[in-house]
Design a protein around this motif. Structure first.
Motif, PDB file in Angstrom:
ATOM      1  N   THR A 204      -4.827 -10.548   1.804  1.00 15.43           N
ATOM      2  CA  THR A 204      -5.715 -10.816   0.671  1.00 15.43           C
ATOM      3  C   THR A 204      -6.944  -9.908   0.708  1.00 15.43           C
ATOM      4  O   THR A 204      -7.446  -9.490  -0.339  1.00 15.43           O
ATOM      5  N   SER A 205      -7.410  -9.589   1.900  1.00 15.94           N
ATOM      6  CA  SER A 205      -8.602  -8.742   2.034  1.00 15.94           C
ATOM      7  C   SER A 205      -8.373  -7.323   1.522  1.00 15.94           C
ATOM      8  O   SER A 205      -9.322  -6.564   1.345  1.00 15.94           O
ATOM      9  N   LYS A 206      -7.156  -6.965   1.261  1.00 19.09           N
ATOM     10  CA  LYS A 206      -6.850  -5.631   0.716  1.00 19.09           C
ATOM     11  C   LYS A 206      -7.108  -5.567  -0.788  1.00 19.09           C
ATOM     12  O   LYS A 206      -7.188  -4.477  -1.355  1.00 19.09           O
ATOM     13  N   PHE A 207      -7.241  -6.741  -1.450  1.00 14.27           N
ATOM     14  CA  PHE A 207      -7.427  -6.718  -2.902  1.00 14.27           C
ATOM     15  C   PHE A 207      -8.416  -7.743  -3.437  1.00 14.27           C
ATOM     16  O   PHE A 207      -8.677  -7.780  -4.643  1.00 14.27           O
TER      17      PHE A 207
ATOM     18  N   ALA B 129      -4.518  -7.982 -10.801  1.00 12.83           N
ATOM     19  CA  ALA B 129      -4.248  -6.551 -10.954  1.00 12.83           C
ATOM     20  C   ALA B 129      -4.336  -5.844  -9.605  1.00 12.83           C
ATOM     21  O   ALA B 129      -3.505  -4.985  -9.282  1.00 12.83           O
ATOM     22  N   GLY B 130      -5.317  -6.221  -8.798  1.00 11.46           N
ATOM     23  CA  GLY B 130      -5.441  -5.638  -7.458  1.00 11.46           C
ATOM     24  C   GLY B 130      -4.275  -6.010  -6.567  1.00 11.46           C
ATOM     25  O   GLY B 130      -3.767  -5.174  -5.804  1.00 11.46           O
ATOM     26  N   ALA B 131      -3.835  -7.254  -6.645  1.00 13.31           N
ATOM     27  CA  ALA B 131      -2.677  -7.696  -5.859  1.00 13.31           C
ATOM     28  C   ALA B 131      -1.432  -6.934  -6.272  1.00 13.31           C
ATOM     29  O   ALA B 131      -0.644  -6.490  -5.428  1.00 13.31           O
TER      30      ALA B 131
ATOM     31  N   GLY C 189     -12.558 -12.404 -13.307  1.00 13.70           N
ATOM     32  CA  GLY C 189     -12.370 -12.262 -11.867  1.00 13.70           C
ATOM     33  C   GLY C 189     -10.925 -12.399 -11.434  1.00 13.70           C
ATOM     34  O   GLY C 189     -10.406 -11.563 -10.685  1.00 13.70           O
ATOM     35  N   PHE C 190     -10.252 -13.439 -11.903  1.00 10.65           N
ATOM     36  CA  PHE C 190      -8.865 -13.644 -11.485  1.00 10.65           C
ATOM     37  C   PHE C 190      -7.923 -12.609 -12.097  1.00 10.65           C
ATOM     38  O   PHE C 190      -6.897 -12.283 -11.501  1.00 10.65           O
ATOM     39  N   THR C 191      -8.270 -12.062 -13.250  1.00  8.65           N
ATOM     40  CA  THR C 191      -7.473 -10.964 -13.800  1.00  8.65           C
ATOM     41  C   THR C 191      -7.564  -9.747 -12.893  1.00  8.65           C
ATOM     42  O   THR C 191      -6.550  -9.092 -12.609  1.00  8.65           O
TER      43      THR C 191
ATOM     44  N   LEU D 156       2.948 -10.492 -13.807  1.00  4.83           N
ATOM     45  CA  LEU D 156       4.198 -10.241 -13.103  1.00  4.83           C
ATOM     46  C   LEU D 156       3.911  -9.291 -11.951  1.00  4.83           C
ATOM     47  O   LEU D 156       3.251  -8.263 -12.134  1.00  4.83           O
ATOM     48  N   ILE D 157       4.381  -9.647 -10.778  1.00  2.00           N
ATOM     49  CA  ILE D 157       4.298  -8.759  -9.612  1.00  2.00           C
ATOM     50  C   ILE D 157       5.722  -8.516  -9.146  1.00  2.00           C
ATOM     51  O   ILE D 157       6.472  -9.455  -8.881  1.00  2.00           O
ATOM     52  N   ARG D 158       6.096  -7.265  -9.089  1.00  2.00           N
ATOM     53  CA  ARG D 158       7.473  -6.890  -8.754  1.00  2.00           C
ATOM     54  C   ARG D 158       7.678  -6.851  -7.245  1.00  2.00           C
ATOM     55  O   ARG D 158       7.858  -5.793  -6.642  1.00  2.00           O
TER      56      ARG D 158
END
Length: 155
Positions: A32-35, A131-133, A125-127, A14-16
């Motif tokens: 995307t390059s930020k995370f 989480a970074g996003a 990797g996708f986790t 979930l991303i708020r």
């Protein structure tokens, strides 16, 4: 995309933030390059190729965008030419300020040990990417999760 077996990796979170912001974060390499990766050759566009670069690892790859449904779905092909897999993002708005993101990477090939290794690495990797996003989009924090996954000296 329908997976026909259990040879796939899956990460969800979930991303708020509104679905339009979350979707844009995965389409636009400036965000995307930020995370995740450090550089992209351009925004994802359906039926187009894009190059993504992870400068910290000296690695680039070309992705082919197969499906781009605004605020709903992204499907790409990526990987080495003899090991192409599919990655599908599904963006589900829960309300105007919450988006549930599901990422499935499928199409792994090889013997059982190789497939298990690929599924494990992709899930990890996708986790980290999700989480970074989440940290970046919700709190404007760059956690460097992908950079720190393989610290120098341990990789």
């Amino acid at each position: 995309m329908k997976t026909e077996n259990n040879k796939f990796a899956k990460a969800e979170m979930l991303i708020r933030k509104p679905v339009s912001e979350v979707f844009e974060a995965f389409v636009n390499p400036q965000i995307t390059s930020k995370f995740w990766f450090t550089k992209g050759s351009g925004k994802l566009e359906e039926n187009q190729k894009t190059e993504w670069t992870w400068e910290m690892y000296g690695f680039s790859l070309t992705v082919q965008t197969l499906v781009l449904q605004e605020n709903k779905k992204i499907v790409i092909e990526w990987g080495n030419p003899d090991e192409i897999t599919l990655v599908e993002w599904v963006f589900s708005p829960l309300n105007e300020n919450e988006t549930f993101v599901s990422i499935i990477n499928s199409g792994f090939h090889g013997d059982s040990d190789k497939i298990i290794d690929q599924v494990r690495n992709s899930t990890e990797g996708f986790t980290l990417v999700l989480a970074g996003a989440k940290a970046y989009l919700e709190h404007n924090l760059q956690l460097n999760l992908v950079l720190d996954r393989f610290p120098k000296g341990l990789a």
